[in-house]
Design an enzyme around this catalytic site. Sequence first.
Site, short mmCIF file in Angstrom:
data_model
loop_
_atom_site.label_atom_id
_atom_site.label_comp_id
_atom_site.label_asym_id
_atom_site.label_seq_id
_atom_site.Cartn_x
_atom_site.Cartn_y
_atom_site.Cartn_z
N THR A 61 0.79 -1.31 -0.08
CA THR A 61 0.08 0.08 0.02
C THR A 61 1.09 1.12 -0.02
OG1 THR A 61 -0.14 0.15 2.37
CG2 THR A 61 -1.73 -1.33 1.47
N VAL B 83 3.50 -1.08 4.57
CA VAL B 83 2.76 0.22 4.83
C VAL B 83 3.73 1.14 5.07
CG1 VAL B 83 1.14 -1.23 6.34
CG2 VAL B 83 3.14 -0.19 7.41
N ILE C 232 7.64 -2.04 6.99
CA ILE C 232 7.75 -0.83 6.65
C ILE C 232 8.40 -0.10 5.35
CG2 ILE C 232 8.26 1.63 7.59
CD1 ILE C 232 6.22 0.09 9.43
N LYS C 233 7.19 0.42 4.55
CA LYS C 233 7.81 1.06 3.63
C LYS C 233 8.58 2.31 3.68
CE LYS C 233 5.42 0.56 -1.17
NZ LYS C 233 4.24 0.82 -1.83
N ILE C 234 9.86 2.47 3.11
CA ILE C 234 10.46 3.75 3.12
C ILE C 234 10.83 4.08 1.85
CG2 ILE C 234 12.47 4.93 4.13
CD1 ILE C 234 10.76 3.91 6.33
#
Length: 191
Positions: free
Chosen positions: A27, A63, A91-93
Site C-alpha cells: 500500500t 505500509v 515498513i515502506k521507506i
Amino acid sequence: MKLFIDSADAGEIEKWLSAGIRDGITTNPTLLKNAGVSDPILAWRGIVDLIKKYSQVPLSLSVEVFKDDADGMVNQAREFIDQLGYAGATIKIPILGVDGTDRLGVIKVLSDLKIAVNCTACVHWFQAFCAAKAGAKYVSLLYCRSNDAGLDGLDMITRIRRLIDQYGLASEIIVGSIRQAKQVFQVYDAG
C-alpha cells in the site's frame, strides 16, 4: 516469482486473495487516498483480517510512513508496527526524502530493530543495491519510471539481481510501475 497486490481497496484485495494471489500486499498514501481511506491503521487492520481469512501464514503487508525526516520515519514506523501487531507488517521507506537525500540510515536503523523494510521508489540499480546493503527485506524498483528517466529498466533489474546474488544479500526485488501485461514477463526474465 511472487505476485504482490498493490492496492488499499478491501474489495480488490479480497478478490485477489480469494483467487490465490497470496504472496504479499503493498500500500502507499496515494492508494489509501484513492480507496477513500481516512484512517490508515484501521484500513491496514482490515487488510490483516482479510489476509488471516485467506492465509494460514502471515503475508507481507507493506505500509508506508507519512513522515519525511529520518527521526520521524523511525518513530512512525515503530508506532505502525506496535499498532498493527502483525507479524507480516513491513515498513515502506522511500529511497529519497523530499529534499533529495537518501534514507539509507532509516533503513539501517529499522533493520537493526528487526523491522522488515520495503525500500520503495528506486529507479536505479545503485539505489536498490544500497538499500539491500542497508538491510531492506525488499527493494522496490520502479521499472517504467526507470525507463521514463532515460534508463534501461530491464538492465536495472538484471544488475540488482546479479548484485544481490553476488553479495549474498537477503533482499528480494519487487518490480513496480508496470504499465503493460507483457512487461510482467519481460521483468521476470530480467531477474
